[in-house]
Motif scaffolding. Sequence first.
Motif, PDB file in Angstrom:
ATOM      1  N   ASP A   1     -56.081   2.648 -61.825  1.00  0.00           N
ATOM      2  CA  ASP A   1     -55.354   1.553 -63.583  1.00  0.00           C
ATOM      3  C   ASP A   1     -55.796   0.242 -63.770  1.00  0.00           C
ATOM      4  N   TYR A   2     -57.159   0.367 -64.408  1.00  0.00           N
ATOM      5  CA  TYR A   2     -57.167  -0.949 -64.544  1.00  0.00           C
ATOM      6  C   TYR A   2     -56.457  -2.033 -65.551  1.00  0.00           C
ATOM      7  N   ASN A   3     -55.924  -0.995 -65.696  1.00  0.00           N
ATOM      8  CA  ASN A   3     -54.614  -2.310 -66.929  1.00  0.00           C
ATOM      9  C   ASN A   3     -53.777  -2.834 -66.149  1.00  0.00           C
ATOM     10  N   LEU A   4     -52.907  -1.873 -65.926  1.00  0.00           N
ATOM     11  CA  LEU A   4     -52.240  -1.834 -65.193  1.00  0.00           C
ATOM     12  C   LEU A   4     -51.771  -2.405 -63.354  1.00  0.00           C
ATOM     13  N   ILE A   5     -53.307  -2.616 -63.352  1.00  0.00           N
ATOM     14  CA  ILE A   5     -53.479  -3.775 -62.034  1.00  0.00           C
ATOM     15  C   ILE A   5     -53.772  -5.256 -62.783  1.00  0.00           C
ATOM     16  N   THR A   6     -54.519  -4.898 -63.609  1.00  0.00           N
ATOM     17  CA  THR A   6     -54.329  -6.495 -64.151  1.00  0.00           C
ATOM     18  C   THR A   6     -52.982  -6.986 -64.659  1.00  0.00           C
ATOM     19  N   GLU A   7     -52.435  -6.406 -64.965  1.00  0.00           N
ATOM     20  CA  GLU A   7     -50.712  -7.526 -65.330  1.00  0.00           C
ATOM     21  C   GLU A   7     -50.499  -7.165 -64.005  1.00  0.00           C
ATOM     22  N   GLN A   8     -50.383  -6.466 -62.616  1.00  0.00           N
ATOM     23  CA  GLN A   8     -49.341  -6.272 -61.325  1.00  0.00           C
ATOM     24  C   GLN A   8     -50.117  -7.523 -60.998  1.00  0.00           C
ATOM     25  N   THR A   9     -51.706  -8.050 -60.734  1.00  0.00           N
ATOM     26  CA  THR A   9     -51.765  -8.825 -59.813  1.00  0.00           C
ATOM     27  C   THR A   9     -51.566 -10.074 -60.863  1.00  0.00           C
ATOM     28  N   ALA A  10     -51.137 -10.358 -61.909  1.00  0.00           N
ATOM     29  CA  ALA A  10     -51.550 -11.283 -63.254  1.00  0.00           C
ATOM     30  C   ALA A  10     -49.903 -12.129 -62.482  1.00  0.00           C
ATOM     31  N   GLU A  11     -49.021 -10.741 -62.557  1.00  0.00           N
ATOM     32  CA  GLU A  11     -47.765 -11.371 -62.435  1.00  0.00           C
ATOM     33  C   GLU A  11     -47.212 -12.250 -60.562  1.00  0.00           C
ATOM     34  N   ILE A  12     -48.311 -11.001 -60.109  1.00  0.00           N
ATOM     35  CA  ILE A  12     -48.351 -11.832 -58.567  1.00  0.00           C
ATOM     36  C   ILE A  12     -48.574 -13.360 -58.481  1.00  0.00           C
ATOM     37  N   HIS A  13     -49.726 -13.242 -58.787  1.00  0.00           N
ATOM     38  CA  HIS A  13     -50.279 -14.218 -58.457  1.00  0.00           C
ATOM     39  C   HIS A  13     -49.365 -15.450 -59.799  1.00  0.00           C
ATOM     40  N   LYS A  14     -48.306 -15.211 -60.485  1.00  0.00           N
ATOM     41  CA  LYS A  14     -47.368 -16.356 -61.309  1.00  0.00           C
ATOM     42  C   LYS A  14     -46.543 -16.465 -61.013  1.00  0.00           C
ATOM     43  N   ARG A  15     -45.688 -15.679 -60.104  1.00  0.00           N
ATOM     44  CA  ARG A  15     -44.520 -16.017 -59.153  1.00  0.00           C
ATOM     45  C   ARG A  15     -45.271 -16.524 -58.388  1.00  0.00           C
ATOM     46  N   ALA A  16     -46.287 -16.083 -57.564  1.00  0.00           N
ATOM     47  CA  ALA A  16     -46.693 -16.624 -55.757  1.00  0.00           C
ATOM     48  C   ALA A  16     -46.860 -18.504 -56.506  1.00  0.00           C
ATOM     49  N   ARG A  17     -47.104 -18.761 -57.617  1.00  0.00           N
ATOM     50  CA  ARG A  17     -47.739 -19.545 -57.418  1.00  0.00           C
ATOM     51  C   ARG A  17     -46.832 -20.162 -57.557  1.00  0.00           C
ATOM     52  N   ARG A  18     -45.263 -20.430 -58.151  1.00  0.00           N
ATOM     53  CA  ARG A  18     -44.243 -20.968 -58.693  1.00  0.00           C
ATOM     54  C   ARG A  18     -43.297 -21.114 -56.929  1.00  0.00           C
ATOM     55  N   LEU A  19     -43.856 -19.828 -55.836  1.00  0.00           N
ATOM     56  CA  LEU A  19     -43.405 -20.187 -54.450  1.00  0.00           C
ATOM     57  C   LEU A  19     -43.821 -21.292 -54.040  1.00  0.00           C
ATOM     58  N   GLU A  20     -44.904 -21.883 -54.065  1.00  0.00           N
ATOM     59  CA  GLU A  20     -46.098 -22.625 -53.623  1.00  0.00           C
ATOM     60  C   GLU A  20     -45.300 -23.457 -54.267  1.00  0.00           C
ATOM     61  N   VAL A  21     -44.973 -23.927 -55.046  1.00  0.00           N
ATOM     62  CA  VAL A  21     -44.535 -25.763 -55.823  1.00  0.00           C
ATOM     63  C   VAL A  21     -43.144 -25.773 -54.974  1.00  0.00           C
ATOM     64  N   HIS A  22     -42.084 -24.551 -55.281  1.00  0.00           N
ATOM     65  CA  HIS A  22     -40.582 -24.503 -53.921  1.00  0.00           C
ATOM     66  C   HIS A  22     -40.683 -25.045 -52.541  1.00  0.00           C
ATOM     67  N   MET A  23     -42.044 -24.222 -52.645  1.00  0.00           N
ATOM     68  CA  MET A  23     -41.946 -24.153 -50.686  1.00  0.00           C
ATOM     69  C   MET A  23     -43.322 -25.741 -50.324  1.00  0.00           C
ATOM     70  N   LEU A  24     -44.050 -26.171 -50.916  1.00  0.00           N
ATOM     71  CA  LEU A  24     -44.453 -27.243 -50.974  1.00  0.00           C
ATOM     72  C   LEU A  24     -45.877 -26.422 -49.655  1.00  0.00           C
ATOM     73  N   ALA A  25     -46.313 -25.551 -50.392  1.00  0.00           N
ATOM     74  CA  ALA A  25     -47.432 -24.862 -49.320  1.00  0.00           C
ATOM     75  C   ALA A  25     -49.321 -25.490 -48.570  1.00  0.00           C
ATOM     76  N   HIS A  26     -48.671 -26.091 -48.210  1.00  0.00           N
ATOM     77  CA  HIS A  26     -50.198 -26.385 -48.006  1.00  0.00           C
ATOM     78  C   HIS A  26     -51.180 -25.362 -46.487  1.00  0.00           C
ATOM     79  N   THR A  27     -52.424 -25.733 -46.594  1.00  0.00           N
ATOM     80  CA  THR A  27     -53.534 -24.690 -45.101  1.00  0.00           C
ATOM     81  C   THR A  27     -53.343 -26.323 -44.259  1.00  0.00           C
ATOM     82  N   PRO A  28     -53.032 -26.677 -43.188  1.00  0.00           N
ATOM     83  CA  PRO A  28     -52.882 -28.040 -42.230  1.00  0.00           C
ATOM     84  C   PRO A  28     -54.778 -27.785 -42.000  1.00  0.00           C
ATOM     85  N   GLU A  29     -55.003 -29.157 -42.319  1.00  0.00           N
ATOM     86  CA  GLU A  29     -56.574 -29.511 -42.788  1.00  0.00           C
ATOM     87  C   GLU A  29     -56.999 -29.060 -41.054  1.00  0.00           C
ATOM     88  N   ASP A  30     -56.552 -28.783 -39.874  1.00  0.00           N
ATOM     89  CA  ASP A  30     -57.654 -28.911 -38.922  1.00  0.00           C
ATOM     90  C   ASP A  30     -57.312 -27.315 -38.784  1.00  0.00           C
TER      91      ASP A  30
END
Length: 218
Positions: free
Chosen positions: A109-138
Motif C-alpha cells: 500500500d504505497y499510500n500507507l508506506i508513504t505516510e509511515q516513512t514520512a513519520e519515521i523520517h520526521k521523528r528520526a530527525r528529531r532524535l538526531e537533534v537530541h542525540m547530536l548524532a554524527h558519523t565519525p570521519e574516519d
Amino acid sequence: MKSRLICFKMLAGCFTAGIFALGVAVPTLAQGGPPPGTGPPADINPMREERARQTTEARLRTAELRANEDAEKQKHIRAAIANVKQDFMRIQVLRNDIARNLVARKPLDYNLITEQTAEIHKRARRLEVHMLAHTPEDKENNNSTDPQGEEMVDALVKLCKLIDSFTENPALKNAGTIDAKQSEKAKLEKAKADADLLAIIKLSEAIHKKSDSLRAPK
C-alpha cells in the motif's frame, strides 16, 4: 540665745538638703551624658535607608528571577525527555506495522508506506537533534540508502533491520549506567547508534520519495 539656736537649726537644715541634692546629682553625672531628652538628635539619613531598601529589593528580585529560570529550564528538559521517549516508541510501532504487513505478504500500500516513512523520517530527525548524532570521519558508513536499484520490499526490510539495530543498542538502554571501565565500549556503541540513526533518516526519506511516486493519485 534663743535666736542663735533657731539660726543654727536653719543652717543645719540647709546643710542636710545640700547633701541630699548632691547625692542625687552624683549618680546622674556618673552615668555619663546629659539627662534624657537633653542630648543631640539621632543621625537619620533618609537617602541611606532608601538605598538599603532598594538593595534588598534588588537582591530579592534577582533570587526570584534565578528561581524562575531554573524552573523553566527543568520544564524544557522534562518536555525534551518526553518527546524523545515518544519519538523512540513511535518509530518502533511504525517498524512493527511495516514488518507485520511484509510478513503477511500483503500487497504494498504505497499510500500507507508513504505516510509511515514520512513519520519515521520526521521523528528520526528529531532524535538526531537530541542525540547530536554524527558519523565519525574516519569510518565509512556502509549502509546503502538508495532503494531505486532494489525492490521496495527489500528496502523496507532493510529499514526495519536498521530500526531494530538502533533501538536495541546498549548505548541507548544503558545511557545512565555507563562507568569509566566501559567508556571505550560505550563510545563504539554510541557511534553505531549514530550511524544507524543517520541511515534510518536517509533510507526512510528515499523510500518515502519512491513510494510517493508509485502511489495511486488521490
